[in-house]
Design an enzyme around this catalytic site. Sequence first.
Site, PDB file in Angstrom:
ATOM      1  N   THR A   1      34.278  42.759  46.297  1.00 23.72           N
ATOM      2  CA  THR A   1      33.622  41.523  46.727  1.00 23.72           C
ATOM      3  C   THR A   1      32.990  40.836  45.511  1.00 23.72           C
ATOM      4  O   THR A   1      32.711  41.485  44.498  1.00 23.72           O
ATOM      5  CB  THR A   1      32.589  41.800  47.833  1.00 23.72           C
TER       6      THR A   1
ATOM      7  N   LEU B   1      27.983  45.920  39.841  1.00 22.35           N
ATOM      8  CA  LEU B   1      28.668  47.078  39.264  1.00 22.35           C
ATOM      9  C   LEU B   1      28.863  46.940  37.754  1.00 22.35           C
ATOM     10  O   LEU B   1      28.507  47.856  37.001  1.00 22.35           O
ATOM     11  CB  LEU B   1      29.997  47.329  39.981  1.00 22.35           C
TER      12      LEU B   1
ATOM     13  N   THR C   1      29.982  39.287  44.328  1.00 21.70           N
ATOM     14  CA  THR C   1      28.729  39.659  43.648  1.00 21.70           C
ATOM     15  C   THR C   1      28.811  41.086  43.135  1.00 21.70           C
ATOM     16  O   THR C   1      28.399  41.389  42.020  1.00 21.70           O
ATOM     17  CB  THR C   1      27.529  39.490  44.595  1.00 21.70           C
ATOM     18  N   CYS C   2      29.360  41.964  43.938  1.00 22.28           N
ATOM     19  CA  CYS C   2      29.466  43.382  43.578  1.00 22.28           C
ATOM     20  C   CYS C   2      30.350  43.575  42.354  1.00 22.28           C
ATOM     21  O   CYS C   2      30.044  44.380  41.469  1.00 22.28           O
ATOM     22  CB  CYS C   2      30.037  44.178  44.750  1.00 22.28           C
ATOM     23  N   SER C   3      31.459  42.852  42.292  1.00 25.68           N
ATOM     24  CA  SER C   3      32.437  43.021  41.213  1.00 25.68           C
ATOM     25  C   SER C   3      32.119  42.220  39.961  1.00 25.68           C
ATOM     26  O   SER C   3      32.576  42.559  38.879  1.00 25.68           O
ATOM     27  CB  SER C   3      33.832  42.596  41.702  1.00 25.68           C
TER      28      SER C   3
END
Length: 183
Positions: free
Chosen positions: A53, A61, A55-57
């Site tokens: 996703t 992270l 924001t996560c990627s």
Amino acid sequence: MKTGYRLPDVTFHTRVRDDSLEGPNPFRWEDKTTADYFAGKRVILFSLPGAFTPTCSTYQLPGFEKNAETFANHGIDAIYCMSVNDSFVMNKWAQDQKLETVTVIPDGSGEFSRKIGMLVAKDNLGFGMRSWRYAAIVKDGVIEAWFEEPGLADNHGEDPYGVSSPETVLEYLAEDAKGVAAE
């Protein structure tokens, strides 16, 4: 606040590379427990709504991966990224992100997220049940510091990000180090 809370005992179903296996998929199932990941260590655990996703990627992270050495200098033994995704998805995401330090933990059924009170419905996005975004510093299975995004709720209309960022966790560790040095 979950500070002082002992993490729930959960078994995670992971896929690990096994070079003794031949063929195009040299992986085997390996169950790991909460104790396998957290016992006797001071770690950062962060959880997010989903692998791959935006924001996560793009931010969360990669930010933890990029700052791994700085975290280690603050006494962090490991960094774990958890999501309510299966091991196949988490391993592919780790490969896609070229992770060298952060270890992904698949909470495929959401059991850990549910037991820690962070499982939320994201049906409004077509995700089903997922983890709310948070980060924690965990020492020997007990939460030392907790960083939860505001607005914890099912089908929240936004995806807040900031409180659980690597930068916020680094600020905490730097302040904690100053406090320890002053003692």
